[in-house]
Write an enzyme that holds these catalytic residues in place. Structure first.
Site, PDB file in Angstrom:
ATOM      1  N   CYS A   2       0.814  -1.231   0.000  1.00  0.00           N
ATOM      2  CA  CYS A   2       0.000   0.000   0.000  1.00  0.00           C
ATOM      3  C   CYS A   2       0.845   1.279   0.000  1.00  0.00           C
ATOM      4  O   CYS A   2       0.310   2.366  -0.212  1.00  0.00           O
ATOM      5  CB  CYS A   2      -0.959  -0.012   1.179  1.00  0.00           C
ATOM      6  SG  CYS A   2      -1.979  -1.492   1.251  1.00  0.00           S
ATOM      7  N   HIS A  56      -2.885   6.966   2.819  1.00  0.00           N
ATOM      8  CA  HIS A  56      -3.407   5.710   2.278  1.00  0.00           C
ATOM      9  C   HIS A  56      -4.808   5.476   2.829  1.00  0.00           C
ATOM     10  O   HIS A  56      -5.045   5.630   4.026  1.00  0.00           O
ATOM     11  CB  HIS A  56      -2.466   4.568   2.666  1.00  0.00           C
ATOM     12  CG  HIS A  56      -3.056   3.216   2.395  1.00  0.00           C
ATOM     13  ND1 HIS A  56      -3.623   2.900   1.190  1.00  0.00           N
ATOM     14  CD2 HIS A  56      -3.189   2.121   3.191  1.00  0.00           C
ATOM     15  CE1 HIS A  56      -4.072   1.655   1.246  1.00  0.00           C
ATOM     16  NE2 HIS A  56      -3.826   1.165   2.445  1.00  0.00           N
ATOM     17  N   ASN A 116     -10.308  -0.043   0.363  1.00  0.00           N
ATOM     18  CA  ASN A 116      -8.840   0.041   0.362  1.00  0.00           C
ATOM     19  C   ASN A 116      -8.342  -0.527  -0.974  1.00  0.00           C
ATOM     20  O   ASN A 116      -8.468  -1.727  -1.220  1.00  0.00           O
ATOM     21  CB  ASN A 116      -8.313  -0.771   1.545  1.00  0.00           C
ATOM     22  CG  ASN A 116      -6.790  -0.763   1.640  1.00  0.00           C
ATOM     23  OD1 ASN A 116      -6.099  -0.393   0.697  1.00  0.00           O
ATOM     24  ND2 ASN A 116      -6.275  -1.198   2.781  1.00  0.00           N
TER      25      ASN A 116
HETATM   26  O1  UT7 Z   1      -3.611  -1.304   3.902  1.00  0.00           O
HETATM   27  C1  UT7 Z   1      -3.519  -1.703   5.236  1.00  0.00           C
HETATM   28  C2  UT7 Z   1      -4.450  -2.847   5.373  1.00  0.00           C
HETATM   29  N1  UT7 Z   1      -5.218  -3.048   6.523  1.00  0.00           N
HETATM   30  C3  UT7 Z   1      -5.711  -2.152   7.386  1.00  0.00           C
HETATM   31  O2  UT7 Z   1      -5.470  -0.991   7.365  1.00  0.00           O
HETATM   32  C4  UT7 Z   1      -6.622  -2.694   8.422  1.00  0.00           C
HETATM   33  C5  UT7 Z   1      -6.399  -2.091   9.781  1.00  0.00           C
HETATM   34  N2  UT7 Z   1      -7.358  -2.624  10.743  1.00  0.00           N
HETATM   35  C6  UT7 Z   1      -8.656  -2.293  10.709  1.00  0.00           C
HETATM   36  O3  UT7 Z   1      -9.092  -1.491   9.898  1.00  0.00           O
HETATM   37  C7  UT7 Z   1      -9.544  -2.899  11.756  1.00  0.00           C
HETATM   38  O4  UT7 Z   1      -8.762  -3.586  12.714  1.00  0.00           O
HETATM   39  C8  UT7 Z   1     -10.603  -3.854  11.145  1.00  0.00           C
HETATM   40  C9  UT7 Z   1     -11.652  -3.059  10.376  1.00  0.00           C
HETATM   41  C10 UT7 Z   1      -9.963  -4.888  10.251  1.00  0.00           C
HETATM   42  C11 UT7 Z   1     -11.352  -4.601  12.258  1.00  0.00           C
HETATM   43  O5  UT7 Z   1     -11.961  -3.688  13.157  1.00  0.00           O
HETATM   44  P1  UT7 Z   1     -11.778  -3.874  14.731  1.00  0.00           P
HETATM   45  O6  UT7 Z   1     -12.541  -2.784  15.354  1.00  0.00           O
HETATM   46  O7  UT7 Z   1     -10.294  -3.954  15.000  1.00  0.00           O
HETATM   47  O8  UT7 Z   1     -12.508  -5.237  14.965  1.00  0.00           O
HETATM   48  P2  UT7 Z   1     -11.932  -6.611  15.567  1.00  0.00           P
HETATM   49  O9  UT7 Z   1     -10.950  -7.232  14.635  1.00  0.00           O
HETATM   50  O10 UT7 Z   1     -11.537  -6.381  16.994  1.00  0.00           O
HETATM   51  O11 UT7 Z   1     -13.226  -7.503  15.562  1.00  0.00           O
HETATM   52  C12 UT7 Z   1     -14.351  -7.191  16.416  1.00  0.00           C
HETATM   53  C13 UT7 Z   1     -15.437  -8.226  16.148  1.00  0.00           C
HETATM   54  C14 UT7 Z   1     -14.936  -9.655  16.181  1.00  0.00           C
HETATM   55  O12 UT7 Z   1     -15.932 -10.450  16.777  1.00  0.00           O
HETATM   56  P3  UT7 Z   1     -15.822 -10.871  18.340  1.00  0.00           P
HETATM   57  O13 UT7 Z   1     -14.527 -11.656  18.444  1.00  0.00           O
HETATM   58  O14 UT7 Z   1     -15.786  -9.580  19.108  1.00  0.00           O
HETATM   59  O15 UT7 Z   1     -17.057 -11.681  18.561  1.00  0.00           O
HETATM   60  C15 UT7 Z   1     -14.827 -10.044  14.721  1.00  0.00           C
HETATM   61  O16 UT7 Z   1     -15.000 -11.420  14.497  1.00  0.00           O
HETATM   62  O17 UT7 Z   1     -15.970  -8.026  14.838  1.00  0.00           O
HETATM   63  C16 UT7 Z   1     -15.985  -9.275  14.137  1.00  0.00           C
HETATM   64  N3  UT7 Z   1     -15.871  -8.992  12.711  1.00  0.00           N
HETATM   65  C17 UT7 Z   1     -16.924  -8.717  11.934  1.00  0.00           C
HETATM   66  N4  UT7 Z   1     -18.223  -8.632  12.185  1.00  0.00           N
HETATM   67  C18 UT7 Z   1     -19.047  -8.326  11.166  1.00  0.00           C
HETATM   68  C19 UT7 Z   1     -14.729  -8.942  11.965  1.00  0.00           C
HETATM   69  N5  UT7 Z   1     -15.038  -8.635  10.692  1.00  0.00           N
HETATM   70  C20 UT7 Z   1     -16.394  -8.498  10.654  1.00  0.00           C
HETATM   71  C21 UT7 Z   1     -17.304  -8.170   9.627  1.00  0.00           C
HETATM   72  N6  UT7 Z   1     -18.611  -8.097   9.936  1.00  0.00           N
HETATM   73  N7  UT7 Z   1     -16.914  -7.926   8.362  1.00  0.00           N
END
Ligand code: UT7
Length: 319
Positions: free
Chosen positions: A113, A246, A276
């Site tokens: 990225c 980004h 993204n």
């Molecule tokens: O170019 C660089 C590439 N990547 C990035 O920049 C990503 C950086 N990270 C992020 O943007 C965030 O960490 C995410 C958007 C990926 C995730 O958000 P978060 O607030 O960190 O959520 P989390 O990973 O802590 O997940 C919270 C909950 C989990 O469920 P439990 O364990 O609390 O029951 C996940 O399983 O949300 C769940 N979850 C979803 N629920 C519905 C994860 N993805 C999804 C989804 N829909 N798509």
């Protein structure tokens, strides 16, 4: 002294738009979750016939038109991509052929990225040293091809697209300073750890990510590298007219702007419409803001990338 400056910007988005609701019909997710956690409402997805070089070609034609130049005027082609058409030849060579250009150097940059910001800095060095006069720098991606469409933690985040700039030599900057950084010890935080060997795919061909670690790392280094590049240019945060980080997650954009002390009205945000798009995200956002009239000649821009590797980078420039 010779400097480089942006003479034209272009972009390309595949026509097919996939909304969060459409994804929620196949996955255990919802429009509300995706919007709240990422700010993403939709993304563009290429159809099977469209490769990174096709998207790069459309974006390049837009940038060349905006610069008032023909493809034959270009003497350097750099394509930033992690989703190339083939293992080789490079997407830059394929783009060169599609543009009908011969002989100029053409190569890909693989910095995920951060790739476009890396490419811009490399082209700037070529122009400052007199090795090139008119460079085409492109970020082009079809990340939909490396998604596990059953993994709701990753597939909702990404989209396809391309953005391009034409960088030309001139007497005044243009690009004031650039800073490139990498730390390979974080390779496992964000990767597609597969390979092709003996006719087989070894390892996973899908993107894998530790989302929360990536989030924290991105906000930290986007703040640091932004300050470093401004210091290298002898500029301050108050000089910045537009911040284009980004486009990974609107919460990362907001946190970065807050840490840098840049008001949110000065941040270009397209992640809501594009998702993204990895190396394409910065030039796509730049093109949107140039074409809607927000970014005008004389404006000072801070461009920032962060991605797998880990890599991170910033360029400070005057349009
Ligand atoms: O170019 C660089 C590439 N990547 C990035 O920049 C990503 C950086 N990270 C992020 O943007 C965030 O960490 C995410 C958007 C990926 C995730 O958000 P978060 O607030 O960190 O959520 P989390 O990973 O802590 O997940 C919270 C909950 C989990 O469920 P439990 O364990 O609390 O029951 C996940 O399983 O949300 C769940 N979850 C979803 N629920 C519905 C994860 N993805 C999804 C989804 N829909 N798509």
């Amino acid at each position: 002294m010779t400097f480089s400056r942006i003479a034209g910007v272009g972009s390309c988005l595949p026509p097919r738009v996939v909304t969060n609701d459409e994804l929620a019909r196949q996955l255990d997710t919802s429009d509300a979750w995706i919007r709240e956690r990422t700010g993403i409402a939709q993304r563009h997805i290429a159809d099977e016939s469209q490769s990174a070089s096709d998207l790069a070609l459309d974006a390049s034609r837009g940038a060349l038109d905006a610069a008032g130049l023909a493809a034959q005027d270009v003497d350097l082609i750099i394509v930033a991509t992690s989703t190339p058409d083939f293992i080789f030849p490079s997407t830059a060579c394929l783009l060169q052929a599609k543009l009908g250009v011969k002989n100029c150097p053409a190569f890909d940059v693989q910095a995920v990225c951060s790739g476009f910001v890396y490419g811009l800095s490399i082209a700037d060095q070529f122009i400052r040293s007199g090795q090139a006069k008119r460079a085409l720098v492109v970020g082009a991606e079809v990340f939909s091809r490396i998604m596990d469409w059953n993994d709701r933690g990753t597939c909702v985040l990404f989209g396809d697209g391309a953005g391009a700039v034409v960088l030309v030599a001139g007497d005044t900057p243009g690009i004031h300073a650039s800073v490139l950084r990498a730390d390979g010890s974080h390779a496992g935080m964000l990767s597609v750890p597969g390979n092709v060997s003996g006719g087989k795919i070894l390892g996973s061909p899908y993107l894998q990510m530790h989302g929360q670690q990536v989030f924290k790392f991105a906000v930290k280094v986007l703040d640091e590298v932004g300050r470093e590049v401004l210091a290298a240019a002898g500029a301050s945060v108050a000089d910045v007219d537009w911040l284009i980080p980004h486009q990974a997650n609107v919460r990362i954009l907001e946190a970065t702007a807050r840490r840098l002390g840049i008001p949110s009205e000065k941040v270009v945000v397209t992640v809501d419409r594009h998702g993204n798009t990895s190396a394409a995200s910065v030039p796509l956002a730049l093109d949107v803001a140039v074409r809607d009239g927000r970014i005008r000649p004389g404006h000072r821009l801070l461009l920032e990338g962060v991605g797998g590797g880990f890599t991170w980078a910033a360029v400070y420039l005057t349009m």
